[in-house]
Design a protein around this motif. Structure first.
Motif, PDB file in Angstrom:
ATOM      1  N   ARG A  80      38.391  39.192  33.422  1.00 13.71           N
ATOM      2  CA  ARG A  80      39.186  37.972  33.285  1.00 13.71           C
ATOM      3  C   ARG A  80      40.649  38.250  33.607  1.00 13.71           C
ATOM      4  O   ARG A  80      41.297  37.497  34.339  1.00 13.71           O
ATOM      5  N   GLN A  81      41.160  39.341  33.076  1.00 13.44           N
ATOM      6  CA  GLN A  81      42.559  39.691  33.319  1.00 13.44           C
ATOM      7  C   GLN A  81      42.796  39.992  34.800  1.00 13.44           C
ATOM      8  O   GLN A  81      43.818  39.591  35.366  1.00 13.44           O
ATOM      9  N   TYR A  82      41.872  40.689  35.428  1.00 15.87           N
ATOM     10  CA  TYR A  82      42.018  40.989  36.856  1.00 15.87           C
ATOM     11  C   TYR A  82      42.025  39.692  37.671  1.00 15.87           C
ATOM     12  O   TYR A  82      42.880  39.498  38.538  1.00 15.87           O
ATOM     13  N   ASP A  83      41.070  38.808  37.390  1.00 22.66           N
ATOM     14  CA  ASP A  83      40.995  37.545  38.126  1.00 22.66           C
ATOM     15  C   ASP A  83      42.260  36.725  37.944  1.00 22.66           C
ATOM     16  O   ASP A  83      42.772  36.123  38.899  1.00 22.66           O
ATOM     17  N   LEU A  84      42.791  36.690  36.732  1.00 22.39           N
ATOM     18  CA  LEU A  84      44.015  35.947  36.447  1.00 22.39           C
ATOM     19  C   LEU A  84      45.191  36.561  37.200  1.00 22.39           C
ATOM     20  O   LEU A  84      45.986  35.839  37.825  1.00 22.39           O
ATOM     21  N   SER A  85      45.310  37.878  37.175  1.00 21.76           N
ATOM     22  CA  SER A  85      46.407  38.553  37.880  1.00 21.76           C
ATOM     23  C   SER A  85      46.304  38.334  39.387  1.00 21.76           C
ATOM     24  O   SER A  85      47.314  38.104  40.063  1.00 21.76           O
ATOM     25  N   ARG A  86      45.101  38.388  39.903  1.00 22.41           N
ATOM     26  CA  ARG A  86      44.921  38.162  41.347  1.00 22.41           C
ATOM     27  C   ARG A  86      45.309  36.732  41.707  1.00 22.41           C
ATOM     28  O   ARG A  86      45.977  36.484  42.712  1.00 22.41           O
ATOM     29  N   GLN A  87      44.911  35.792  40.870  1.00 23.38           N
ATOM     30  CA  GLN A  87      45.263  34.392  41.100  1.00 23.38           C
ATOM     31  C   GLN A  87      46.782  34.203  41.034  1.00 23.38           C
ATOM     32  O   GLN A  87      47.345  33.466  41.844  1.00 23.38           O
ATOM     33  N   ASP A  88      47.445  34.881  40.103  1.00 24.32           N
ATOM     34  CA  ASP A  88      48.898  34.783  39.988  1.00 24.32           C
ATOM     35  C   ASP A  88      49.601  35.342  41.221  1.00 24.32           C
ATOM     36  O   ASP A  88      50.666  34.863  41.603  1.00 24.32           O
ATOM     37  N   GLN A  89      49.048  36.359  41.853  1.00 25.93           N
ATOM     38  CA  GLN A  89      49.656  36.982  43.034  1.00 25.93           C
ATOM     39  C   GLN A  89      49.334  36.243  44.336  1.00 25.93           C
ATOM     40  O   GLN A  89      49.953  36.489  45.360  1.00 25.93           O
ATOM     41  N   GLN A 127      45.820  47.917  43.518  1.00 29.67           N
ATOM     42  CA  GLN A 127      45.958  48.909  42.446  1.00 29.67           C
ATOM     43  C   GLN A 127      45.344  48.397  41.149  1.00 29.67           C
ATOM     44  O   GLN A 127      44.669  49.136  40.432  1.00 29.67           O
ATOM     45  N   LEU A 128      45.595  47.129  40.863  1.00 27.03           N
ATOM     46  CA  LEU A 128      45.015  46.537  39.665  1.00 27.03           C
ATOM     47  C   LEU A 128      43.495  46.513  39.756  1.00 27.03           C
ATOM     48  O   LEU A 128      42.802  46.775  38.770  1.00 27.03           O
ATOM     49  N   GLY A 129      42.965  46.236  40.939  1.00 25.62           N
ATOM     50  CA  GLY A 129      41.511  46.235  41.128  1.00 25.62           C
ATOM     51  C   GLY A 129      40.917  47.608  40.900  1.00 25.62           C
ATOM     52  O   GLY A 129      39.880  47.746  40.245  1.00 25.62           O
ATOM     53  N   ALA A 130      41.587  48.648  41.418  1.00 19.77           N
ATOM     54  CA  ALA A 130      41.087  50.017  41.214  1.00 19.77           C
ATOM     55  C   ALA A 130      41.134  50.393  39.736  1.00 19.77           C
ATOM     56  O   ALA A 130      40.198  50.993  39.201  1.00 19.77           O
TER      57      ALA A 130
END
Length: 199
Positions: free
Chosen positions: A49-58, A154-157
């Motif tokens: 969830r956090q990764y998806d949210l961060s990706r959406q924010d970027q 980087q966040l994905g890794a």
């Protein structure tokens, strides 16, 4: 050797108590493993969830960079339509032309050869002067998009690494529960056999 009634009762009580104890221990081991596994699953879901949210924010920065890179790629092939359509270039060109036309009209030579030549030179010079600025702005936007893409990568890794660790922990918990349950059952059987052999 004859077994007395009291001994038989004691043996039966010991066997029942051992079976009950083994069942409780086995159940507790399975419950603990399930709790650990559920916690790992919840942590995995939160990581995703956090990764998806961060990706959406970027994504806005990534999209801006992608668009700028597309404009630069188009310009690199000789198609300068994006440059000529840029608002800053058009504003400067329109204002400069208007000023030159008003000046020529005030002198009475709006359509003279000198006025048209000056206007043509102005358009060439402003295009040459503005092109580098336009290119640099697009390259800056492309860089912003690349930085956002790198951050998401980087966040994905990191997320994949964390989820992998959580899944290993869940697997370990399940395995510990199975082993704990089997050990408790075996211990109960051994206790019952020992009680029977001692009578």
């Amino acid at each position: 050797m004859a077994i007395t009634t009291a001994a038989a009762i004691a043996m039966g009580v010991t066997a029942v108590a051992g079976a009950y104890s083994a069942n409780r221990a086995s159940s507790a081991a399975r419950g603990a493993a399930n709790a650990q596994s559920s916690a790992a699953d919840a942590a995995t879901a939160e990581q995703r969830r956090q990764y998806d949210l961060s990706r959406q924010d970027q994504m806005p920065w990534m999209d801006a960079g992608r668009g700028a890179l597309d404009r630069l790629t188009t310009a690199s092939t000789g198609d300068n339509s994006n440059f000529f359509a840029s608002p800053d270039y058009n504003f400067r060109r329109a204002e400069g032309q208007r000023g030159m036309e008003q000046s020529a009209a005030a002198r009475g030579g709006a359509f003279s050869g000198n006025a048209l030549k000056a206007l043509s030179e102005f358009n060439q010079n402003i295009a040459a002067g503005e092109y580098g600025d336009w290119w640099n702005r697009q390259a800056g936007l492309a860089g912003v998009g690349q930085a956002a893409t790198n951050q998401v990568g980087q966040l994905g890794a990191q997320t994949a690494n964390n989820i992998g660790k959580l899944q290993l922990a869940a697997g370990d918990a399940r395995a510990s529960g199975i082993i704990g349950s089997a050990n408790a059952t075996n211990q109960g059987i051994n206790n019952a056999l020992n009680a029977w052999l001692m009578t």
